[in-house]
Design a protein around this motif. Structure first.
Motif, mmCIF file in Angstrom:
data_model
loop_
_atom_site.group_PDB
_atom_site.id
_atom_site.type_symbol
_atom_site.label_atom_id
_atom_site.label_comp_id
_atom_site.label_asym_id
_atom_site.label_seq_id
_atom_site.Cartn_x
_atom_site.Cartn_y
_atom_site.Cartn_z
ATOM 1 N N UNK A 78 0.886 -1.526 0.093
ATOM 2 C CA UNK A 78 -0.449 -0.190 -0.173
ATOM 3 C C UNK A 78 0.787 0.836 -0.096
ATOM 4 N N UNK A 79 1.876 1.251 0.901
ATOM 5 C CA UNK A 79 3.106 2.207 0.358
ATOM 6 C C UNK A 79 3.643 2.191 -0.234
ATOM 7 N N UNK A 80 4.051 2.068 -1.547
ATOM 8 C CA UNK A 80 4.365 1.577 -2.598
ATOM 9 C C UNK A 80 2.937 1.972 -3.665
ATOM 10 N N UNK A 81 2.443 1.501 -3.430
ATOM 11 C CA UNK A 81 1.153 2.037 -4.366
ATOM 12 C C UNK A 81 0.651 3.821 -4.473
ATOM 13 N N UNK A 82 0.732 4.353 -2.748
ATOM 14 C CA UNK A 82 0.217 5.755 -2.650
ATOM 15 C C UNK A 82 1.625 6.515 -3.259
ATOM 16 N N UNK A 83 2.596 5.801 -2.848
ATOM 17 C CA UNK A 83 3.835 6.897 -3.222
ATOM 18 C C UNK A 83 3.630 6.607 -4.963
ATOM 19 N N UNK A 84 3.436 5.881 -5.787
ATOM 20 C CA UNK A 84 3.443 5.324 -7.167
ATOM 21 C C UNK A 84 2.490 6.589 -7.330
ATOM 22 N N UNK A 85 0.918 6.183 -7.504
ATOM 23 C CA UNK A 85 -0.233 7.658 -7.648
ATOM 24 C C UNK A 85 0.424 9.331 -6.780
ATOM 25 N N UNK A 86 1.129 9.339 -6.420
ATOM 26 C CA UNK A 86 1.357 10.545 -5.923
ATOM 27 C C UNK A 86 2.563 10.804 -6.668
ATOM 28 N N UNK A 87 3.275 10.382 -7.101
ATOM 29 C CA UNK A 87 4.405 10.499 -8.095
ATOM 30 C C UNK A 87 3.570 10.953 -10.272
ATOM 31 N N UNK A 88 2.773 9.878 -10.153
ATOM 32 C CA UNK A 88 1.631 9.981 -11.335
ATOM 33 C C UNK A 88 1.219 11.222 -10.773
ATOM 34 N N UNK A 89 0.789 11.920 -10.576
ATOM 35 C CA UNK A 89 -0.320 13.239 -10.367
ATOM 36 C C UNK A 89 0.783 14.111 -10.702
ATOM 37 N N UNK A 90 2.364 13.887 -9.777
ATOM 38 C CA UNK A 90 3.121 15.467 -9.844
ATOM 39 C C UNK A 90 3.391 15.166 -11.205
ATOM 40 N N UNK A 91 3.757 14.062 -11.763
ATOM 41 C CA UNK A 91 4.692 14.204 -13.122
ATOM 42 C C UNK A 91 3.484 14.543 -13.960
ATOM 43 N N UNK A 92 1.951 14.503 -13.914
ATOM 44 C CA UNK A 92 1.018 15.488 -15.142
ATOM 45 C C UNK A 92 1.260 16.407 -14.836
ATOM 46 N N UNK A 93 1.694 17.269 -13.990
ATOM 47 C CA UNK A 93 1.686 18.526 -13.438
ATOM 48 C C UNK A 93 3.187 18.506 -13.387
ATOM 49 N N UNK A 98 13.151 18.864 -15.685
ATOM 50 C CA UNK A 98 14.207 19.049 -14.513
ATOM 51 C C UNK A 98 13.217 18.450 -13.460
ATOM 52 N N UNK A 99 12.254 18.792 -13.646
ATOM 53 C CA UNK A 99 10.774 18.490 -12.565
ATOM 54 C C UNK A 99 10.019 17.219 -12.901
ATOM 55 N N UNK A 100 10.028 16.891 -14.436
ATOM 56 C CA UNK A 100 9.499 15.258 -15.046
ATOM 57 C C UNK A 100 10.229 14.579 -13.787
ATOM 58 N N UNK A 101 11.808 14.940 -14.025
ATOM 59 C CA UNK A 101 12.493 13.652 -14.135
ATOM 60 C C UNK A 101 12.494 13.776 -12.399
ATOM 61 N N UNK A 102 12.343 14.709 -11.440
ATOM 62 C CA UNK A 102 12.687 14.294 -9.854
ATOM 63 C C UNK A 102 11.181 13.863 -9.781
ATOM 64 N N UNK A 103 10.041 14.407 -10.616
ATOM 65 C CA UNK A 103 9.114 13.276 -9.731
ATOM 66 C C UNK A 103 8.388 12.035 -10.845
ATOM 67 N N UNK A 104 9.439 11.595 -12.105
ATOM 68 C CA UNK A 104 9.343 9.577 -12.112
ATOM 69 C C UNK A 104 9.948 9.160 -11.061
#
Length: 505
Positions: A78-93, A98-104
């Motif tokens: 669940x922790x991995x799932x939440x972090x992955x989804x948070x990263x996905x949302x940030x990547x879209x924004x 550079x920001x995309x690389x950090x969020x990836x």
């Protein structure tokens, strides 16, 4: 009993959705990269969008595996799932490369928990006689995601926007989260182990130093500059510390004792070099299709799909053949197809027809597909239940390491060839006034439309040449993989004969 079976079905569905989402992520992003570069710029940083994700996954895989043994699978999945989804949302924004690389990277940290823990949960839930069927189901979803990813990514990019190749993870992940949270009831008995933090930190640090040294050398800094020499020096020091730490650790990240078994050592070396070669095709074929053939991202998604179909066919055939012949014999066929496919891709040019490119990709995908099923089975062949998790994670780790280092090295080759070829074509000042003509401009359709036909043709030729040259160099790991295939020995899956009748227990 029915409720328990229903719960297990929900858990399996949640795991399948998690694997679908995380496995699809690299291929769905690959077909959108041309559009992302047009929007954000930063073509010279393109390899980091992929490699940052893979480094984070690689770092997290062995650590999350041990943490789940100690404190429970559910909380870390669940922790991995939440972090992955948070990263996905940030990547879209993201509004810069550079920001995309950090969020990836954030996405990758979560992804490092999803895949290994999903497979471990399946082994926890099902008895041995059903594990093969269930892991086959997970593998089928993994293969399907490889096919679905390029096309879905291309359609989303063309009709909605590249941001949604990341946002699409959110509904899938939320359903997976609900299923696992509500239905998975795990045993509270866990095995206390010491986390090899020194090994994990030094290994990740060594890989990061190597990648930054290769990426920045000859571009941002001279190869003999203190910065680059310091990075390579840091790589060597951290690698030595890692090797010493692993030889003394009670629970090492990578156990050297396992490499004393010939089949394990050779199959993992093959996985390393296959990863390094195949990632080039995954990243650069979509760019070739969009940049050389032109058109929309859907074109690149559709044309990448045959390679993924070939890999699924090879994977299924490889799994069937493991009970009929040795791992080595199967992988010899695989290596021959893989080398032939990479060689064919090294001949790409603007004159190469789409039909021919499709055939090249089917051959390459078919060759590498065997490795997905055969190498994982070979890596655990000689180990008991208590060691199989470590054996599987080591194989996954080394394949990820090969992909990470491979995309960095071959990304440098592609970038340097492309930059040098572009410089040859614009030294005469043929670019329009007021247009800054560099690799970012060369990847922009708006800028290219303003260029004279001769310059436009030169850009396309330069891009094609840089990608074909990268495939030519990718033959090196492909051939090295073949060398290690020959060392695998004659071991195969032993099938127990069927019992003659029910009279004996």
């Amino acid at each position: 009993m029915n409720a328990q079976q229903s719960n297990i079905k929900l858990v399996v569905a949640g795991l399948l959705l998690g694997i679908l989402m995380s496995a699809m992520d690299n291929t769905i992003v690959a077909t959108a990269m041309y559009t992302i570069v047009e929007d954000l710029g930063g073509f010279d940083q393109i390899v980091w969008v992929t490699s940052a994700y893979m480094v984070a996954v690689m770092a997290g895989t062995p650590i999350f595996g041990k943490l789940s043994d100690m404190y429970g699978r559910k909380r870390f999945y669940i922790f991995g799932l939440v972090v992955f989804l948070a990263g996905s949302a940030l990547c879209g924004m993201a509004d810069s490369m550079l920001q995309l690389i950090i969020f990836r990277t954030i996405q990758g940290i979560g992804g490092g928990a999803l895949m290994p823990i999903a497979f471990t949960i399946v082994f926890d839930l099902f008895p041995p006689e059903k594990r093969g069927k269930m892991t086959g189901l997970l593998g089928a979803v993994f293969g399907t995601s490889s096919i679905l990813g390029p096309l879905l990514g291309a359609l989303i990019t063309d009709h909605i926007g590249w941001e949604w190749v990341f946002y699409v993870n959110l509904p899938i992940g939320i359903v997976s989260f609900i299923f696992i949270l509500a239905a998975y009831k795990e045993s509270l008995s866990h095995v206390k182990q010491k986390i090899d933090w020194i090994g994990a930190a030094t290994l990740v640090g060594a890989v990061v130093c190597l990648m930054f040294g290769l990426e920045l050398g000859g571009k941002t800094y001279a190869w003999d500059s203190p910065q680059i020499l310091g990075l390579f020096g840091g790589f060597l020091v951290l690698l030595i510390i890692f090797l010493v730490a692993e030889s003394k650790a009670a629970e090492p990240i990578i156990s050297f004792k396992m490499f004393q078994k010939r089949l394990f050592a050779s199959s993992n070396a093959v996985a390393l070099f296959y990863g390094a070669g195949f990632i080039v095709a995954t990243v650069y074929i979509p760019i070739f299709v969009s940049g050389v053939y032109g058109g929309t991202a859907t074109n690149s998604g559709l044309i990448l799909m045959p390679m993924m179909l070939g890999s699924v066919a090879g994977s299924q055939l490889g799994g069937i053949l493991t009970t009929k012949t040795s791992f080595r014999n199967i992988m010899i066929v695989s290596s021959i197809c893989f080398i032939a496919g990479i060689f064919c891709l090294s001949t790409l040019s603007p004159e190469t027809s789409r039909t021919l490119l499709t055939l090249f990709m089917i051959l390459t995908g078919f060759g590498v597909g065997f490795s997905f099923s055969v190498l994982s089975m070979a890596s655990i062949h000689n180990f008991d239940v208590r060691q199989r998790g470590a054996a599987t994670s080591t194989n996954s780790f080394l394949r990820s390491l090969g992909m990470t280092v491979g995309i960095t090295i071959f990304g440098i080759v592609q970038r340097n060839v492309f930059t040098n070829r572009l410089a040859e074509g614009v030294t005469g000042g043929q670019a329009p006034a007021g247009v800054s003509f560099d690799t970012d401009a060369a990847m922009s359709s708006d800028v290219l439309e303003k260029m004279p036909p001769a310059i436009r043709e030169h850009v396309v030729s330069s891009l094609a040449d840089s990608i074909s040259r990268s495939f030519l160099w990718a033959l090196v790991p492909a051939v090295l993989a073949f060398v290690f295939v020959l060392m695998m020995g004659n071991e195969r899956v032993a099938v127990r004969p069927k019992e003659p009748g029910p009279q004996e227990n």
